[in-house]
Motif scaffolding. Structure first.
Motif, PDB file in Angstrom:
ATOM      1  N   PRO A 212      41.657  67.103  -6.876  1.00 28.72           N
ATOM      2  CA  PRO A 212      40.670  68.166  -7.074  1.00 28.72           C
ATOM      3  C   PRO A 212      39.279  67.659  -7.461  1.00 28.72           C
ATOM      4  O   PRO A 212      39.133  66.739  -8.262  1.00 28.72           O
ATOM      5  N   VAL A 213      38.277  68.296  -6.865  1.00 29.53           N
ATOM      6  CA  VAL A 213      36.875  68.076  -7.211  1.00 29.53           C
ATOM      7  C   VAL A 213      36.258  69.445  -7.424  1.00 29.53           C
ATOM      8  O   VAL A 213      36.091  70.219  -6.476  1.00 29.53           O
ATOM      9  N   LEU A 214      35.943  69.787  -8.666  1.00 28.04           N
ATOM     10  CA  LEU A 214      35.290  71.059  -8.952  1.00 28.04           C
ATOM     11  C   LEU A 214      33.810  70.934  -8.618  1.00 28.04           C
ATOM     12  O   LEU A 214      33.138  70.024  -9.114  1.00 28.04           O
TER      13      LEU A 214
ATOM     14  N   PHE B  97      28.837  73.807  -0.344  1.00 23.18           N
ATOM     15  CA  PHE B  97      29.608  72.556  -0.393  1.00 23.18           C
ATOM     16  C   PHE B  97      30.586  72.435   0.758  1.00 23.18           C
ATOM     17  O   PHE B  97      31.410  71.498   0.764  1.00 23.18           O
ATOM     18  N   ALA B  98      30.537  73.334   1.742  1.00 25.84           N
ATOM     19  CA  ALA B  98      31.476  73.263   2.865  1.00 25.84           C
ATOM     20  C   ALA B  98      31.374  71.947   3.641  1.00 25.84           C
ATOM     21  O   ALA B  98      32.410  71.346   3.970  1.00 25.84           O
ATOM     22  N   PRO B  99      30.164  71.461   3.953  1.00 29.18           N
ATOM     23  CA  PRO B  99      30.094  70.167   4.650  1.00 29.18           C
ATOM     24  C   PRO B  99      30.700  69.021   3.838  1.00 29.18           C
ATOM     25  O   PRO B  99      31.359  68.141   4.394  1.00 29.18           O
ATOM     26  N   LEU B 100      30.472  69.035   2.537  1.00 20.80           N
ATOM     27  CA  LEU B 100      31.049  67.993   1.690  1.00 20.80           C
ATOM     28  C   LEU B 100      32.567  68.102   1.676  1.00 20.80           C
ATOM     29  O   LEU B 100      33.270  67.085   1.750  1.00 20.80           O
ATOM     30  N   ALA B 101      33.089  69.326   1.592  1.00 20.54           N
ATOM     31  CA  ALA B 101      34.538  69.525   1.585  1.00 20.54           C
ATOM     32  C   ALA B 101      35.166  68.969   2.855  1.00 20.54           C
ATOM     33  O   ALA B 101      36.216  68.317   2.811  1.00 20.54           O
ATOM     34  N   ALA B 102      34.508  69.220   3.999  1.00 18.09           N
ATOM     35  CA  ALA B 102      35.028  68.712   5.265  1.00 18.09           C
ATOM     36  C   ALA B 102      34.999  67.188   5.298  1.00 18.09           C
ATOM     37  O   ALA B 102      35.924  66.548   5.807  1.00 18.09           O
ATOM     38  N   ALA B 103      33.938  66.612   4.740  1.00 19.69           N
ATOM     39  CA  ALA B 103      33.797  65.152   4.759  1.00 19.69           C
ATOM     40  C   ALA B 103      34.801  64.458   3.841  1.00 19.69           C
ATOM     41  O   ALA B 103      35.240  63.341   4.129  1.00 19.69           O
ATOM     42  N   LEU B 104      35.187  65.114   2.756  1.00 18.41           N
ATOM     43  CA  LEU B 104      36.081  64.484   1.781  1.00 18.41           C
ATOM     44  C   LEU B 104      37.556  64.763   2.046  1.00 18.41           C
ATOM     45  O   LEU B 104      38.426  64.083   1.495  1.00 18.41           O
ATOM     46  N   ALA B 105      37.846  65.789   2.835  1.00 20.73           N
ATOM     47  CA  ALA B 105      39.241  66.136   3.115  1.00 20.73           C
ATOM     48  C   ALA B 105      39.867  65.075   4.016  1.00 20.73           C
ATOM     49  O   ALA B 105      39.180  64.426   4.799  1.00 20.73           O
ATOM     50  N   PRO B 106      41.196  64.907   3.949  1.00 17.07           N
ATOM     51  CA  PRO B 106      42.145  65.612   3.073  1.00 17.07           C
ATOM     52  C   PRO B 106      42.382  64.907   1.737  1.00 17.07           C
ATOM     53  O   PRO B 106      43.150  65.412   0.913  1.00 17.07           O
ATOM     54  N   ARG B 107      41.751  63.754   1.541  1.00 20.37           N
ATOM     55  CA  ARG B 107      41.997  63.015   0.293  1.00 20.37           C
ATOM     56  C   ARG B 107      41.600  63.828  -0.921  1.00 20.37           C
ATOM     57  O   ARG B 107      42.320  63.871  -1.924  1.00 20.37           O
ATOM     58  N   HIS B 108      40.454  64.488  -0.838  1.00 15.74           N
ATOM     59  CA  HIS B 108      39.960  65.244  -1.981  1.00 15.74           C
ATOM     60  C   HIS B 108      39.888  66.736  -1.649  1.00 15.74           C
ATOM     61  O   HIS B 108      39.542  67.115  -0.532  1.00 15.74           O
ATOM     62  N   ARG B 109      40.178  67.533  -2.625  1.00 13.58           N
ATOM     63  CA  ARG B 109      40.177  68.989  -2.506  1.00 13.58           C
ATOM     64  C   ARG B 109      38.960  69.545  -3.228  1.00 13.58           C
ATOM     65  O   ARG B 109      38.925  69.615  -4.455  1.00 13.58           O
ATOM     66  N   VAL B 110      37.932  69.925  -2.478  1.00 18.00           N
ATOM     67  CA  VAL B 110      36.737  70.503  -3.087  1.00 18.00           C
ATOM     68  C   VAL B 110      37.002  71.964  -3.426  1.00 18.00           C
ATOM     69  O   VAL B 110      37.359  72.771  -2.565  1.00 18.00           O
ATOM     70  N   ILE B 111      36.835  72.284  -4.704  1.00 21.32           N
ATOM     71  CA  ILE B 111      37.028  73.642  -5.225  1.00 21.32           C
ATOM     72  C   ILE B 111      35.665  74.118  -5.693  1.00 21.32           C
ATOM     73  O   ILE B 111      35.154  73.659  -6.719  1.00 21.32           O
ATOM     74  N   ALA B 112      35.047  75.004  -4.919  1.00 25.59           N
ATOM     75  CA  ALA B 112      33.670  75.432  -5.196  1.00 25.59           C
ATOM     76  C   ALA B 112      33.680  76.780  -5.912  1.00 25.59           C
ATOM     77  O   ALA B 112      33.978  77.816  -5.305  1.00 25.59           O
TER      78      ALA B 112
END
Length: 261
Positions: A24-26, A38-53
Motif C-alpha cells: 500500500p501507498v497512501l 494519482f491515476a498515472p502514478l498508480a498505473a506506473a507502480l502497479a502491480p507491485r504497489h497499491r496506490v490508495i488515493a
C-alpha cells in the motif's frame, strides 16, 4: 483504472480510489485536488504497489466538513489507514497533502514506513512564501458550459485552469466545481504556519520531490529541508513547477518507484 470507493471516517463520508496491487501507498492530493490525479502514478507502480488515493475532506466526492484545520486532515488520514488495515504504509503527498503526510509521520509513526513529499513545505508563510493563499471566493460558481467555466476562472488571473477543472462537474444549473470556494480559502489559511517541527519529527526514510520552477516551495527551502532531516533524499526537477507529477509524469513515477524499491 482506479476503482472509486467510500468509507466513513470520523463521521464523514470520504471517497477514495484504489489502484490495486500489493504494497500500500497512501496518496494525498493538495488543495483543490482530487484523488484521480494519482491515476498515472498508480498505473506506473502497479502491480507491485497499491496506490490508495484518499479524497480529503471537502475535496472531490468527499463530504464537506465544519473544520479544515491541519490536525483534522491528519486525524482523517490516520483513521482511514487504521480502518483499512493498511498501515504501516508508504505515504505520498502533494502540496498540502505533503504537509499532511509528514505531520502524519510525526504524530503516528506506527502508520508510516516511508514518506514521499512532493512540493510540501516545512514553512508556509510570508516572506519565504509570498502568497500562501489563493483567494477563489470571486471565482464563478456556475457557468453554462465547461469552456465558460474555464474562461471565468482564467479571467481571475489563472494562466491555465486545467488543474482546477479536474474538479468540474455538470449540475442541473450549469457547470461548477466540486469543492466549496469558501472552504478552500479557510483550509489554505489554516495551513499558513511553521511546520518545521513536524518535518523533522519523524525518522522514516523520506523522498522530497521539488520542481525548481515552483511558486510554492522555494528551492532554498527544499534544500534546507533535506539537510535538516536525516534520511531524506532530495530530487529536483528542472523545468518543472509545483505539479511535478503532471509536468514530468514518467520521470516522477520512476523516482518514486526507485525510492520505494
Amino acid at each position: 483504472m482506479m476503482i472509486e470507493r467510500s468509507a466513513t471516517v470520523r463521521g464523514l463520508r470520504l471517497a477514495w480510489l484504489d489502484g490495486g496491487g500489493d504494497v500500500p501507498v497512501l496518496a494525498l492530493h493538495g488543495h483543490f485536488g482530487r484523488g484521480r490525479c494519482f491515476a498515472p502514478l498508480a498505473a506506473a507502480l502497479a502491480p507491485r504497489h497499491r496506490v490508495i488515493a484518499l479524497e480529503q475532506r471537502g475535496h472531490g466526492h468527499s463530504e464537506r466538513a465544519e473544520s479544515y484545520g491541519p490536525d483534522e486532515y491528519v486525524a482523517d488520514a490516520a483513521a482511514f489507514l487504521r480502518g483499512l488495515g493498511a498501515g504501516p504504509a508508504a505515504v505520498l503527498g502533494h502540496s498540502m497533502g505533503g504537509v499532511v503526510a509528514f505531520r502524519l509521520a510525526a504524530r503516528h509513526p506506527e502508520l508510516v514506513r516511508a514518506l514521499i513529499v512532493e512540493e510540501g513545505g516545512a514553512y508556509n508563510r510570508p516572506p519565504e512564501v509570498p502568497n500562501p493563499v489563493l483567494d477563489v471566493r470571486g471565482w464563478p460558481r456556475r457557468a453554462a458550459t465547461l469552456d465558460g467555466l474555464r474562461r471565468g476562472i482564467e479571467a481571475q488571473g489563472i494562466p491555465d485552469a486545467g488543474y482546477f477543472l479536474e474538479s468540474a462537474v455538470e449540475r442541473p444549473d450549469g457547470w461548477g466545481l466540486l469543492f466549496d470556494h469558501d472552504d478552500m480559502v479557510a483550509s489554505q489559511e489554516a495551513l499558513v504556519g511553521d511546520w518545521w517541527d513536524d518535518w523533522t519529527g519523524s525518522d522514516c526514510p523520506a523522498l522530497l520531490v521539488h520542481g525548481t520552477e515552483s511558486f510554492v516551495l522555494p528551492t532554498a527551502m527544499a534544500r534546507e529541508m533535506a539537510a535538516r532531516r536525516p534520511g531524506t533524499v532530495l530530487r529536483e526537477f528542472g523545468g518543472c513547477g509545483h505539479w511535478v507529477h503532471d509536468d514530468a509524469p514518467e520521470a516522477f513515477a520512476e523516482v518514486v518507484r526507485e525510492f520505494l524499491g
